[in-house]
Design a protein around this motif. Sequence first.
Motif, PDB file in Angstrom:
ATOM      1  N   GLN A   1      -3.581   0.521  -8.328  1.00 39.37           N
ATOM      2  CA  GLN A   1      -3.863   0.308  -6.907  1.00 39.37           C
ATOM      3  C   GLN A   1      -2.649  -0.201  -6.127  1.00 39.37           C
ATOM      4  O   GLN A   1      -2.784  -0.728  -5.028  1.00 39.37           O
ATOM      5  CB  GLN A   1      -5.018  -0.687  -6.738  1.00 39.37           C
ATOM      6  N   LEU A   2      -1.458  -0.021  -6.696  1.00 40.25           N
ATOM      7  CA  LEU A   2      -0.242  -0.455  -6.007  1.00 40.25           C
ATOM      8  C   LEU A   2       0.076   0.418  -4.798  1.00 40.25           C
ATOM      9  O   LEU A   2       0.748  -0.016  -3.868  1.00 40.25           O
ATOM     10  CB  LEU A   2       0.953  -0.452  -6.965  1.00 40.25           C
ATOM     11  N   VAL A   3      -0.379   1.661  -4.814  1.00 41.09           N
ATOM     12  CA  VAL A   3      -0.068   2.570  -3.714  1.00 41.09           C
ATOM     13  C   VAL A   3      -1.036   2.313  -2.565  1.00 41.09           C
ATOM     14  O   VAL A   3      -2.238   2.451  -2.695  1.00 41.09           O
ATOM     15  CB  VAL A   3      -0.167   4.035  -4.164  1.00 41.09           C
ATOM     16  N   GLY A   4      -0.520   1.917  -1.424  1.00 39.27           N
ATOM     17  CA  GLY A   4      -1.347   1.627  -0.259  1.00 39.27           C
ATOM     18  C   GLY A   4      -0.741   0.473   0.515  1.00 39.27           C
ATOM     19  O   GLY A   4       0.037  -0.310  -0.014  1.00 39.27           O
ATOM     20  N   GLY A   5      -1.080   0.379   1.794  1.00 39.32           N
ATOM     21  CA  GLY A   5      -0.567  -0.710   2.594  1.00 39.32           C
ATOM     22  C   GLY A   5       0.879  -0.533   3.024  1.00 39.32           C
ATOM     23  O   GLY A   5       1.537  -1.501   3.403  1.00 39.32           O
ATOM     24  N   GLY A   6       1.404   0.693   2.966  1.00 41.00           N
ATOM     25  CA  GLY A   6       2.760   0.953   3.450  1.00 41.00           C
ATOM     26  C   GLY A   6       3.806   0.142   2.718  1.00 41.00           C
ATOM     27  O   GLY A   6       3.834   0.071   1.482  1.00 41.00           O
ATOM     28  N   ALA A   7       4.689  -0.509   3.479  1.00 42.74           N
ATOM     29  CA  ALA A   7       5.768  -1.293   2.880  1.00 42.74           C
ATOM     30  C   ALA A   7       5.232  -2.454   2.070  1.00 42.74           C
ATOM     31  O   ALA A   7       5.870  -2.905   1.109  1.00 42.74           O
ATOM     32  CB  ALA A   7       6.699  -1.811   3.985  1.00 42.74           C
ATOM     33  N   ILE A   8       4.035  -2.941   2.422  1.00 43.08           N
ATOM     34  CA  ILE A   8       3.441  -4.044   1.666  1.00 43.08           C
ATOM     35  C   ILE A   8       3.159  -3.612   0.235  1.00 43.08           C
ATOM     36  O   ILE A   8       3.450  -4.338  -0.721  1.00 43.08           O
ATOM     37  CB  ILE A   8       2.171  -4.553   2.365  1.00 43.08           C
ATOM     38  N   GLY A   9       2.596  -2.423   0.065  1.00 42.94           N
ATOM     39  CA  GLY A   9       2.326  -1.926  -1.284  1.00 42.94           C
ATOM     40  C   GLY A   9       3.596  -1.790  -2.099  1.00 42.94           C
ATOM     41  O   GLY A   9       3.640  -2.159  -3.277  1.00 42.94           O
ATOM     42  N   MET A  10       4.664  -1.264  -1.478  1.00 43.92           N
ATOM     43  CA  MET A  10       5.922  -1.119  -2.212  1.00 43.92           C
ATOM     44  C   MET A  10       6.512  -2.481  -2.565  1.00 43.92           C
ATOM     45  O   MET A  10       7.048  -2.680  -3.660  1.00 43.92           O
ATOM     46  CB  MET A  10       6.911  -0.298  -1.380  1.00 43.92           C
ATOM     47  N   ALA A  11       6.398  -3.433  -1.628  1.00 47.19           N
ATOM     48  CA  ALA A  11       6.933  -4.766  -1.889  1.00 47.19           C
ATOM     49  C   ALA A  11       6.158  -5.465  -2.996  1.00 47.19           C
ATOM     50  O   ALA A  11       6.733  -6.182  -3.828  1.00 47.19           O
ATOM     51  CB  ALA A  11       6.897  -5.603  -0.610  1.00 47.19           C
ATOM     52  N   ILE A  12       4.838  -5.259  -3.034  1.00 45.69           N
ATOM     53  CA  ILE A  12       4.042  -5.821  -4.128  1.00 45.69           C
ATOM     54  C   ILE A  12       4.532  -5.265  -5.455  1.00 45.69           C
ATOM     55  O   ILE A  12       4.735  -6.004  -6.429  1.00 45.69           O
ATOM     56  CB  ILE A  12       2.546  -5.514  -3.920  1.00 45.69           C
ATOM     57  N   GLY A  13       4.741  -3.947  -5.501  1.00 47.59           N
ATOM     58  CA  GLY A  13       5.213  -3.328  -6.730  1.00 47.59           C
ATOM     59  C   GLY A  13       6.591  -3.794  -7.150  1.00 47.59           C
ATOM     60  O   GLY A  13       6.887  -3.918  -8.335  1.00 47.59           O
ATOM     61  N   ASP A  14       7.449  -4.098  -6.172  1.00 47.17           N
ATOM     62  CA  ASP A  14       8.816  -4.530  -6.474  1.00 47.17           C
ATOM     63  C   ASP A  14       8.920  -6.020  -6.793  1.00 47.17           C
ATOM     64  O   ASP A  14       9.958  -6.476  -7.279  1.00 47.17           O
ATOM     65  CB  ASP A  14       9.738  -4.223  -5.281  1.00 47.17           C
ATOM     66  N   SER A  15       7.876  -6.784  -6.519  1.00 47.93           N
ATOM     67  CA  SER A  15       8.003  -8.236  -6.633  1.00 47.93           C
ATOM     68  C   SER A  15       8.122  -8.717  -8.077  1.00 47.93           C
ATOM     69  O   SER A  15       8.864  -9.653  -8.370  1.00 47.93           O
ATOM     70  CB  SER A  15       6.835  -8.941  -5.928  1.00 47.93           C
TER      71      SER A  15
END
Length: 402
Positions: free
Chosen positions: A212-226
């Motif tokens: 469920q990392l894909v979603g929320g635009g830049a927020i989703g990518m930032a969550i995945g990168d954190s």
Amino acid sequence: MRTDTLFGAPLIETFRASLDERSRAALAAAARRIVEVKERGGRVMVVTGSGPNIHEGVTTLIAELIRVGLVDAVSTSSAVVSHEMGGALDRVWRVDAAALGMDLEKMPRGDLFEFTRMGDAEWAALRREMPLDDELLERGLRLPVQGEIVKAAGNMAYPMGLRGERLAGEILTLAQLYGLPFEAVAGWGCDPRTMLGAADARGVPVLVTIPQLVGGGAIGMAIGDSIPVSARSMRLARMLADCDVIIESAVALTQEIHDGPFECYTGHGIWASWARQFTYSLRDKTLVRIDLDENLRRAVELNDTVQNAIDKGLPKTKVARIPFRMEMSAFARHEGSVPVIGDIGRVWPVLAHDVAAALGVELEFLSASQDTPEGAAMRTWIVDAVRPLDRDRMLERARSWR
């Protein structure tokens, strides 16, 4: 006690009666199991999906259950994190994107542009945080309104959608500085009536699952990168290991929950255990799934058929002869599975009410299905009462975090 926020209270028996007999029995069984677990000091985890949980007030209800100690861990989607950063639900007005002068090639389907409806104090606070396009706002205010709706917050509307995108980079920097998941840092500034904010107040983990990392635009990518994917998977595994009941709510792609790399009963944990890594087992846990898909219950009824197919190395869909979602595989074979077929907007308030009543816990918020007058009032209350992420509070926490 804020009795005005117990929207679902007068409808509990109506909601219960709207379920078929098997779902009522399953819901009662789930409530009994949760009560048993909490009475002996056990733990409950909720696994939520995106839109429906926000719109039906379920995430706000889960925040309340976290506050009173009935939910001890949450996994969710990056979209839910985005919406909770925006305040769960907000009100937007729409105008014709072409008349506004926008490039239609960049507009979503429908060719409408959305603006967040906010009060003067909110606009003033936002101006202190980020530059705003006053000319765009003035043009938007002059155009005929094409509709005004309540929707999941902090998404496509200006300026709150853009604010979320900007905050994503700032939160990511803090998360990487402190070695924390994005969700934990966002929780420092989120409203206590969101899952992220309530979890921060109680020291409860909230983590986005990898599917469920894909979603929320830049927020989703930032969550995945954190944090690294492997570290996220291990954190989720430890959350699941610590809990006795797992409640799944309007969520897809839960194979990481049932079929993860560190789970040994229905998953792939055997090789992680050989490598002497941490592993856990779902063997004695209870899996409750609230879902509209009748095939979920049918899959559980076909428990032996599904297991026999696996034992013979055969495809489960062909043997079961039903549409077979990925997450049904382990859920259907698990002895502790409890499928509750029904609308989450009706099931969740009944479940929360029954568990709280049995344990003598007083709730200050109870959700209601959005298709009822009480549910419509609940949505308005969420728009007004649940506020967007407080950046100043988040930065103050970051300054003092150790």
